[in-house]
Scaffold this active site. Structure first.
Site, PDB file in Angstrom:
ATOM      1  N   CYS A  25       0.813  -1.219   0.000  1.00 28.95           N
ATOM      2  CA  CYS A  25       0.000   0.000   0.000  1.00 28.95           C
ATOM      3  C   CYS A  25       0.849   1.274   0.000  1.00 28.95           C
ATOM      4  O   CYS A  25       1.434   1.593  -1.020  1.00 28.95           O
ATOM      5  CB  CYS A  25      -1.013  -0.033   1.138  1.00 28.95           C
ATOM      6  SG  CYS A  25      -2.383   1.099   0.806  1.00 28.95           S
TER       7      CYS A  25
ATOM      8  N   HIS B 189      -3.712  -5.584   2.043  1.00 26.78           N
ATOM      9  CA  HIS B 189      -3.255  -5.780   3.410  1.00 26.78           C
ATOM     10  C   HIS B 189      -4.415  -6.244   4.252  1.00 26.78           C
ATOM     11  O   HIS B 189      -5.337  -6.847   3.716  1.00 26.78           O
ATOM     12  CB  HIS B 189      -2.532  -4.567   3.992  1.00 26.78           C
ATOM     13  CG  HIS B 189      -3.141  -3.230   3.741  1.00 26.78           C
ATOM     14  ND1 HIS B 189      -2.502  -2.079   4.050  1.00 26.78           N
ATOM     15  CD2 HIS B 189      -4.310  -2.860   3.207  1.00 26.78           C
ATOM     16  CE1 HIS B 189      -3.255  -1.056   3.711  1.00 26.78           C
ATOM     17  NE2 HIS B 189      -4.344  -1.491   3.200  1.00 26.78           N
TER      18      HIS B 189
HETATM   19  N1  GLN Z   1      -1.746   7.085   2.077  1.00 27.27           N
HETATM   20  C1  GLN Z   1      -1.968   6.218   0.977  1.00 27.27           C
HETATM   21  C2  GLN Z   1      -3.325   6.409   0.305  1.00 27.27           C
HETATM   22  O1  GLN Z   1      -4.300   6.706   0.953  1.00 27.27           O
HETATM   23  C3  GLN Z   1      -1.757   4.780   1.393  1.00 27.27           C
HETATM   24  C4  GLN Z   1      -2.707   4.313   2.462  1.00 27.27           C
HETATM   25  C5  GLN Z   1      -2.395   2.967   3.016  1.00 27.27           C
HETATM   26  O2  GLN Z   1      -1.229   2.554   3.155  1.00 27.27           O
HETATM   27  N2  GLN Z   1      -3.450   2.278   3.420  1.00 27.27           N
HETATM   28  O3  GLN Z   1      -3.418   6.240  -0.884  1.00 27.27           O
END
Ligand code: GLN
Length: 241
Positions: A95, A196
């Site tokens: 992510c 995840h």
């Molecule tokens: N901050 C990033 C987004 O919102 C990744 C979020 C995350 O790792 N869940 O796209």
């Protein structure tokens, strides 16, 4: 005795949705087979040893934490990560970490640098976040198709360039951008994914694939995976596949 050496990048900042659970699962599955396991942390400002680990892990993160890490990755760790990838180390990014594997992550007016390990860009969208259970079909070894199931929650949309291969094909959920049916990225042993919630306990077979690949071993001794198989089936059911 074989030992899996893991290096977790920014474990305090890039750590949401059970990233620690991913590392714990790797540890347990090594221990249960008599394979040694060690984990080291590499935080902001720390130099990265390109030979120091078999598997480098970057977890998810909020946009504000990604800002700090993106600059550090670009300025302090980039060359070492490229060297690690070139010698075949596994790099697994989930992510927020995945979004930093490419060329850039554009957040409004600001463009965060990426590691440039893979040909992709990510753009933060003003539209709804892409949230929900997700399942993808992957072919990690030629001719062997399997399903990875998990959960995604991201505002960024990732677009692969012509030089990049997706990790898998979306069966249910949004994947990289909700449009092109691609999920994640793979370049050799460099893998990025939005899955995840946590990825590895829900897909224990994938954890084993990572261990085998990182250590250059053939297939690992099977374990009693009834609980893990149930977790995988639950995750698939939740995604509707
Ligand atoms: N901050 C990033 C987004 O919102 C990744 C979020 C995350 O790792 N869940 O796209």
């Amino acid at each position: 005795m074989a030992e899996l050496r893991v290096c977790a990048l920014y474990p305090d900042l890039m750590n949401i949705y059970a990233d620690r659970g991913n590392l714990l699962l790797l540890e347990r599955r090594c221990q249960w087979r008599g394979i040694g396991f060690s984990v080291a942390a590499s935080g902001l400002g720390d130099r990265l040893d390109p030979d120091g680990a078999d598997l480098y892990y970057i977890g998810g993160g909020q946009d504000r934490d990604q800002q700090l890490c993106a600059l550090d990755l670009a300025e302090v760790k980039r060359d070492a990560l490229h060297a690690a990838a070139d010698r075949g180390a596994v790099i697994l990014a989930v992510c927020g970490g995945y979004q930093l594997l490419g060329h850039s992550y554009q957040l409004g007016d600001e463009t965060l640098p990426g590691t440039g390990l893979v040909d992709l860009v990510t753009v933060r969208s003003d539209k709804a976040r892409l949230i929900g259970n997700v399942a993808i079909e992957v072919e990690l070894d030629p001719g062997v198709r399997r399903v990875l199931a998990g959960f995604e929650n991201h505002g960024g949309r990732t677009h692969l360039g012509p030089g990049a291969t997706p990790l898998g094909r979306v069966l249910k959920g949004y994947g990289n951008n909700g449009v092109d049916g691609h999920e994640g990225v793979r370049r050799g042993n460099v893998i990025g994914t939005y899955l995840h919630g946590p990825l590895l306990p829900k897909n224990a077979w994938f954890a084993d694939w990572l261990i085998e690949t990182a250590l250059g071993l053939g297939s690992l001794e099977p374990l009693d995976d009834r609980l893990e198989a149930d977790a995988h089936a639950d995750a698939r059911r939740a995604a509707g596949v």
